[in-house]
Design a protein around this motif. Structure first.
Motif, PDB file in Angstrom:
ATOM      1  N   THR A  70       0.826  -1.205   0.000  1.00 14.26           N
ATOM      2  CA  THR A  70       0.000   0.000   0.000  1.00 14.26           C
ATOM      3  C   THR A  70       0.859   1.252   0.000  1.00 14.26           C
ATOM      4  OG1 THR A  70      -1.744  -1.191   1.192  1.00 14.26           O
ATOM      5  CG2 THR A  70      -1.864   1.218   1.185  1.00 14.26           C
ATOM      6  N   THR A 157      -7.401  -2.933   9.091  1.00 11.34           N
ATOM      7  CA  THR A 157      -8.038  -2.371   7.904  1.00 11.34           C
ATOM      8  C   THR A 157      -6.967  -1.814   6.975  1.00 11.34           C
ATOM      9  OG1 THR A 157      -9.999  -1.755   9.187  1.00 11.34           O
ATOM     10  CG2 THR A 157      -9.664  -0.606   7.095  1.00 11.34           C
ATOM     11  N   TYR A 159      -7.557   0.207   4.171  1.00 13.79           N
ATOM     12  CA  TYR A 159      -8.095   1.255   3.303  1.00 13.79           C
ATOM     13  C   TYR A 159      -7.210   2.493   3.305  1.00 13.79           C
ATOM     14  CZ  TYR A 159     -12.529  -1.353   3.399  1.00 13.79           C
ATOM     15  OH  TYR A 159     -13.492  -2.316   3.295  1.00 13.79           O
ATOM     16  N   TYR A 161      -7.814   6.474   3.153  1.00 15.97           N
ATOM     17  CA  TYR A 161      -8.901   7.443   3.338  1.00 15.97           C
ATOM     18  C   TYR A 161      -8.472   8.802   2.802  1.00 15.97           C
ATOM     19  CZ  TYR A 161     -10.303   3.924   6.816  1.00 15.97           C
ATOM     20  OH  TYR A 161     -10.638   2.755   7.460  1.00 15.97           O
ATOM     21  N   TYR A 173     -10.418   4.169  -0.543  1.00 17.90           N
ATOM     22  CA  TYR A 173      -9.838   3.261  -1.538  1.00 17.90           C
ATOM     23  C   TYR A 173      -9.505   1.931  -0.858  1.00 17.90           C
ATOM     24  CZ  TYR A 173      -9.326   7.710  -3.892  1.00 17.90           C
ATOM     25  OH  TYR A 173      -9.581   8.945  -4.440  1.00 17.90           O
ATOM     26  N   SER A 174     -10.063   0.861  -1.388  1.00 16.40           N
ATOM     27  CA  SER A 174      -9.814  -0.471  -0.834  1.00 16.40           C
ATOM     28  C   SER A 174      -8.572  -1.065  -1.504  1.00 16.40           C
ATOM     29  CB  SER A 174     -11.025  -1.375  -1.095  1.00 16.40           C
ATOM     30  OG  SER A 174     -11.091  -1.711  -2.475  1.00 16.40           O
ATOM     31  N   ARG A 176      -8.356  -3.544  -3.291  1.00 14.93           N
ATOM     32  CA  ARG A 176      -8.692  -3.997  -4.640  1.00 14.93           C
ATOM     33  C   ARG A 176      -8.917  -2.834  -5.601  1.00 14.93           C
ATOM     34  NH1 ARG A 176     -12.963  -8.984  -3.580  1.00 14.93           N
ATOM     35  NH2 ARG A 176     -11.527 -10.325  -2.397  1.00 14.93           N
ATOM     36  N   LYS A 177      -8.931  -1.643  -5.045  1.00 22.95           N
ATOM     37  CA  LYS A 177      -9.195  -0.460  -5.867  1.00 22.95           C
ATOM     38  C   LYS A 177      -8.261   0.655  -5.422  1.00 22.95           C
ATOM     39  CE  LYS A 177     -13.133   1.914  -7.906  1.00 22.95           C
ATOM     40  NZ  LYS A 177     -14.576   2.189  -7.841  1.00 22.95           N
ATOM     41  N   ASP A 178      -6.969   0.456  -5.716  1.00 26.33           N
ATOM     42  CA  ASP A 178      -5.988   1.446  -5.267  1.00 26.33           C
ATOM     43  C   ASP A 178      -4.979   1.787  -6.372  1.00 26.33           C
ATOM     44  OD1 ASP A 178      -4.525  -0.881  -5.317  1.00 26.33           O
ATOM     45  OD2 ASP A 178      -3.773  -0.726  -3.272  1.00 26.33           O
TER      46      ASP A 178
END
Length: 198
Positions: A70, A157, A159, A161, A173-174, A176-178
């Motif tokens: 991440t 978590t 995510y 933010y 944004y998760s 899977r969607k970053d």
């Protein structure tokens, strides 16, 4: 007054979505101000960054997989911003204050960012718990019985933010969607909508 600001913010996002489709999951929530200790050992507040778009990520420096991946996405997002990077701050909030000292956080964030855009934050367990609760972020300690040297990992978590320059949580944004390029596009669009450019 707070309700009026949120209502106007909703209107802004709705009107913006007519011409631009945000990549992140729309989410509207006021985040309470908080104080934590940064990677230089100084107390900082969320409100210190009210002139910025703020990305928040909860993680920890001993994380073996999710956090490094991440943080690389965040690094790439910043690289995709070009001149808009100056309008952004990233807060890496440790969910492992037991091990993540300011010194450890400084070494960690400096690996991903050399100019101070990413700030590592830690605090007491109570302080971290309070901040995580305001984001509805989850974390817990998971003992590693077969590896005493590691001791434990943190389930948390993952995510990212996005908060606007008034402390309103706007997009999530998760893992899977970053996509870094798409997140950067969202940030640039938000900066333009909020008329932050100088």
């Amino acid at each position: 007054m707070k309700r009026v600001a949120i209502f106007l913010s909703v209107l802004m996002l709705v009107s913006a979505s007519l011409s631009y489709q945000f990549y992140g999951l729309p989410y509207l929530q006021k985040v309470d101000d908080f104080t934590l200790t940064d990677h230089n050992g100084k107390k900082v507040k969320l409100s210190d960054f009210r002139d910025k778009i703020v990305l928040v990520f909860f993680g920890y420096t001993f994380c073996p997989d999710v956090c490094p991946a991440t943080m690389l996405r965040i690094k790439e997002t910043l690289e995709n911003l070009g001149d808009y990077k100056k309008y952004v701050k990233v807060l890496f909030i440790s969910v492992d204050p037991e091990r993540d000292t300011p010194e450890k956080l400084k070494e960690y964030v400096n690996f991903y960012d050399k100019d101070g855009t990413i700030i590592g934050l830690t605090g007491t367990p109570e302080e971290i718990k309070k901040v995580a609760r305001s984001f509805r972020a989850f974390y817990e300690k998971v003992p590693v019985k077969d590896n005493p040297e590691v001791g434990y990992l943190m389930d948390h978590t993952a995510y990212i933010y996005l908060l606007d320059n008034r402390g309103l949580l706007k997009l999530i944004y998760s893992p899977r969607k970053d996509n870094p390029k798409r997140i950067a596009e969202d940030i640039i669009q938000m900066i333009k909508l909020l008329k932050m450019e100088k």
